[in-house]
Enzyme design. Sequence first.
Site, PDB file in Angstrom:
ATOM      1  N   TYR A  85      -4.624 -33.240   9.279  1.00  0.00           N
ATOM      2  CA  TYR A  85      -5.858 -32.934   8.564  1.00  0.00           C
ATOM      3  C   TYR A  85      -6.052 -31.419   8.467  1.00  0.00           C
ATOM      4  O   TYR A  85      -6.466 -30.756   9.403  1.00  0.00           O
ATOM      5  CB  TYR A  85      -7.063 -33.574   9.252  1.00  0.00           C
ATOM      6  CG  TYR A  85      -6.959 -35.063   9.434  1.00  0.00           C
ATOM      7  CD1 TYR A  85      -6.149 -35.846   8.605  1.00  0.00           C
ATOM      8  CD2 TYR A  85      -7.657 -35.701  10.446  1.00  0.00           C
ATOM      9  CE1 TYR A  85      -6.051 -37.216   8.778  1.00  0.00           C
ATOM     10  CE2 TYR A  85      -7.571 -37.075  10.620  1.00  0.00           C
ATOM     11  CZ  TYR A  85      -6.761 -37.824   9.791  1.00  0.00           C
ATOM     12  OH  TYR A  85      -6.665 -39.185   9.975  1.00  0.00           O
ATOM     13  N   HIS A 168       1.585 -41.578  13.075  1.00  0.00           N
ATOM     14  CA  HIS A 168       0.868 -41.367  11.818  1.00  0.00           C
ATOM     15  C   HIS A 168       1.728 -41.558  10.560  1.00  0.00           C
ATOM     16  O   HIS A 168       2.845 -41.055  10.477  1.00  0.00           O
ATOM     17  CB  HIS A 168       0.297 -39.949  11.807  1.00  0.00           C
ATOM     18  CG  HIS A 168      -0.849 -39.747  10.875  1.00  0.00           C
ATOM     19  ND1 HIS A 168      -1.283 -38.502  10.480  1.00  0.00           N
ATOM     20  CD2 HIS A 168      -1.678 -40.637  10.257  1.00  0.00           C
ATOM     21  CE1 HIS A 168      -2.326 -38.625   9.674  1.00  0.00           C
ATOM     22  NE2 HIS A 168      -2.567 -39.911   9.514  1.00  0.00           N
TER      23      HIS A 168
END
Length: 371
Positions: A85, A168
């Site tokens: 992010y 992820h």
Amino acid sequence: MSAAAILLPGSALAQGNSGDGRSMKNMKNDANSGSNVHYKLPFKFGLGGVPLGNEFAVVTDKDAHAILEAAWSAGIRYYDVSPWYGLGLAERRYGNFLHGKKRSEYVISSKVGKLLKASRTAKNRELFPFSPSPNDVIFDYTAAGVRRSIEDSLQRLGIDSLDIAFVHDISSDNKLLPTNWQEQFEIAAKGAFPELTRMREEGLIKGWGIGVNTPEPILRVLREADPDVCLMASQYSLIDHKNALKQLFPAVRRKNASLVVGSSLNAGFISGSPRYNYGKESYKIPPEFIEKRKQLREVAANHGVDLRTAALQFSASPDVAAALVVGASSEQQILADYTSMQTKIPAEFWAELKAQQLIEQGAPTPAEQGG
């Protein structure tokens, strides 16, 4: 609509809100005491880190701090973030806020599989145009990569431990992987998964799973490994939930695992954003989804229901949903989401959605969970 006890299974929200966050602190799962096999998240509601990585727009450091401060003041104690992010930006912002808090008072999850490396020729602007990060990303799902990733995250966060590590974006929608997702999954199966299990046994983390936007990797990891909890993003919303309900949830129950549900608004689509989920082509919204949103709005208006509130509560209702995480780009937004989780929605609203076949007949709703 009047405030009431939270409409989530497994929670123990005190009646009313004192304004000091005590009610949200009580929003805990009871599953903790029922099993010693897999880690269960102790909080049902959390703040996600995507917007604080400047995914969609510029959020200043000052505003990011205000968002985190508002969440903490409201009593929110679960935080989900990732190196991805903003290529380190979100983790640094969370760290600036959380490292001064008592570690035992909150739960935090981050991701592994994407290592960051500062570079003068970084292509960060191609990935995150609004992030000032100098980093490139290197995909690494090996055992050594997992250890390195967690160490790096702890440094950016300024804390000494993670509660949960999610492997992820090891899924078909990740077009940046160096090879196809199945090959990367094999690397993780031999490296990341057993290493995370060892780290769990060593007490370095409390639990692990994968965090993906598609169901196939979660189904596969449930068959081939021993995850505690997986982050299921963009798969269980008012717009799209049939596959998760009928295929994924039964597999999770058989494994005695659980799910963190993310993107219950499909990256803001349900609440009016001009995108559906994530990626460079998120603006290409299927016409049938636009029509379904219109129908959902009409039913909501007929019952005096805020559709965003309904969407959040719907995604949090399944028994396998350990927690719901939401993103917020302003302090007003996270406080509105907090309020939504405590708002009473009439049972007739949910009944009409099923009568009009806008949600699956077997989909659990807050009304059926005692709300």
